[in-house]
Design a protein around this motif. Structure first.
Motif, mmCIF file in Angstrom:
data_model
loop_
_atom_site.group_PDB
_atom_site.id
_atom_site.type_symbol
_atom_site.label_atom_id
_atom_site.label_comp_id
_atom_site.label_asym_id
_atom_site.label_seq_id
_atom_site.Cartn_x
_atom_site.Cartn_y
_atom_site.Cartn_z
ATOM 1 N N LEU A 159 -1.006 -15.772 -36.633
ATOM 2 C CA LEU A 159 0.157 -15.033 -36.140
ATOM 3 C C LEU A 159 0.880 -15.784 -35.040
ATOM 4 C CD1 LEU A 159 -1.460 -11.473 -35.901
ATOM 5 C CD2 LEU A 159 -0.230 -12.481 -37.831
ATOM 6 N N VAL A 160 0.278 -16.887 -34.586
ATOM 7 C CA VAL A 160 0.817 -17.652 -33.465
ATOM 8 C C VAL A 160 1.649 -18.827 -33.984
ATOM 9 C CG1 VAL A 160 0.203 -18.989 -31.404
ATOM 10 C CG2 VAL A 160 -1.141 -16.971 -32.049
ATOM 11 N N ALA A 161 2.657 -19.187 -33.218
ATOM 12 C CA ALA A 161 3.500 -20.332 -33.584
ATOM 13 C C ALA A 161 2.649 -21.593 -33.680
ATOM 14 C CB ALA A 161 4.610 -20.519 -32.558
ATOM 15 N N PRO A 162 2.899 -22.473 -34.660
ATOM 16 C CA PRO A 162 2.070 -23.676 -34.858
ATOM 17 C C PRO A 162 1.886 -24.500 -33.596
ATOM 18 C CG PRO A 162 3.573 -23.396 -36.704
ATOM 19 C CD PRO A 162 3.959 -22.360 -35.691
ATOM 20 N N ALA A 163 2.920 -24.674 -32.813
ATOM 21 C CA ALA A 163 2.803 -25.492 -31.608
ATOM 22 C C ALA A 163 1.911 -24.856 -30.557
ATOM 23 C CB ALA A 163 4.198 -25.752 -31.028
ATOM 24 N N ASN A 164 1.636 -23.569 -30.687
ATOM 25 C CA ASN A 164 0.864 -22.841 -29.677
ATOM 26 C C ASN A 164 -0.546 -22.477 -30.153
ATOM 27 O OD1 ASN A 164 0.970 -19.663 -28.047
ATOM 28 N ND2 ASN A 164 0.783 -21.638 -27.017
ATOM 29 N N ARG A 165 -0.903 -22.884 -31.387
ATOM 30 C CA ARG A 165 -2.179 -22.449 -31.962
ATOM 31 C C ARG A 165 -3.383 -23.088 -31.275
ATOM 32 N NH1 ARG A 165 -0.555 -22.168 -38.429
ATOM 33 N NH2 ARG A 165 0.847 -20.354 -38.171
ATOM 34 N N ARG A 166 -3.248 -24.309 -30.828
ATOM 35 C CA ARG A 166 -4.377 -24.955 -30.142
ATOM 36 C C ARG A 166 -4.725 -24.183 -28.875
ATOM 37 N NH1 ARG A 166 -4.678 -31.280 -28.085
ATOM 38 N NH2 ARG A 166 -6.726 -31.089 -27.066
ATOM 39 N N ARG A 167 -3.714 -23.813 -28.126
ATOM 40 C CA ARG A 167 -3.960 -23.040 -26.896
ATOM 41 C C ARG A 167 -4.553 -21.678 -27.230
ATOM 42 N NH1 ARG A 167 -6.002 -22.371 -22.207
ATOM 43 N NH2 ARG A 167 -4.913 -20.890 -20.846
#
Length: 310
Positions: A231-239
């Motif tokens: 559900l999270v934006a790809p650029a923010n998935r690591r965090r």
């Protein structure tokens, strides 16, 4: 009973009148081939023996009942106190003695006001008197000034009463915590910028508040079972994965900024806090809240999330 006199059955038949008279003085044992077959005795002697046997059986039954009652009282989880007609303790069990901090000898003969903390003592004294008058069972809860809470039951007996009680202090505290939790959950669900959610032990959605669907366009029920990071934006998935690992593996409260993707591809930034749901020190899932930014701070927070993701 006088000593018996033995007579053969043949002699008894020949001289039945004599032996009937003899039986009025002492029991007559009637034999057959040398073995005692019948005993002839006077009614009063027979009734006396039967009465003695009944008394012995009654004493045995009473002893067995007392032993059973003592065993039950000593092994029951509730505190047990038996009061006489003067409302003085006649019997107690180990649970009640431990709660009262008194030995069995110290408890026996004591009054309610000498045993229980206030105001439980005064309340229980009043209920004992009520039960003795009304002959009805009383059930109630009471809390002492020291914070301990008891669940009590008072039962009438022939000349006194029995008190059964259970220390429910921990249950009461859990009840209060549950009430506080429900109040906090209700407040969060009604806050326009707070989205409560729950994840399972694999970081999959168990439940999310309907407000999440309001701004993302997703049907919240359809999200159950989906991975949170999806559900999270790809650029923010690591965090987001780091936050999940911190909460589940390290069993710590984790919080940070995240960007959710809407159904139409739009991004929705905000701040999320995740707390592990622990059972025997093992995380069984996560409880969290996502807070949407204030509209005036939208641009500033969006830039901060973008830098953190990079």
């Amino acid at each position: 009973m006088p000593d018996r006199v033995a007579v053969s059955s043949a002699d008894f038949i020949r001289n039945i009148g004599y032996w009937q008279n003899e039986a009025l003085r002492r029991p007559v044992s009637i034999t057959h081939h040398g073995r005692e077959r019948l005993v002839l005795t006077a009614p009063d002697q027979f009734d006396a023996k039967r009465t003695d046997q009944a008394a012995m059986q009654a004493r045995a039954d009473a002893g067995a009942a007392q032993s059973l009652a003592a065993t039950l009282a000593d092994h029951m989880e509730e505190g047990f106190l038996s009061f006489n007609g003067q409302l003085r303790v006649e019997a107690s069990n180990a649970v009640s003695q431990a709660f009262l901090g008194r030995s069995k000898a110290e408890t026996t003969g004591a009054a309610v006001l000498d045993l229980f903390p206030q105001p439980i003592a005064s309340i229980l004294q009043d209920r004992l008197q009520t039960v003795r008058r009304a002959r009805q069972v009383e059930r109630f809860e009471a809390t002492a000034f020291d914070g301990r809470t008891l669940s009590l039951k008072v039962l009438p007996t022939a000349d006194g009463a029995i008190v059964l009680f259970e220390n429910i202090t921990e249950i009461q505290l859990l009840r209060q915590r549950m009430e506080e939790y429900e109040a906090g959950r209700t407040a969060a669900r009604h806050h326009p910028m707070i989205v409560p959610l729950r994840l399972d032990a694999r970081a999959r959605v168990e439940w999310v508040d309907d407000k999440f669907g309001t701004f993302t366009g997703f049907e919240c029920g359809a999200l159950v079972g989906h991975r949170f990071v999806d559900l999270v934006a790809p650029a923010n998935r690591r965090r987001a994965s780091e936050l999940l690992d911190q909460a589940l593996s390290q069993r710590m409260v984790a919080q940070g900024d995240v960007i959710f993707l809407g159904r139409n591809g739009a991004e929705y930034p905000g701040h999320i806090t995740l707390a592990p749901v622990l059972s025997d020190y093992v995380a069984q899932g996560l409880s969290g809240v996502f807070v949407q930014p204030d509209p005036l701070e939208f641009g500033e927070r969006l830039n901060a999330v973008g830098h953190a993701s990079a």
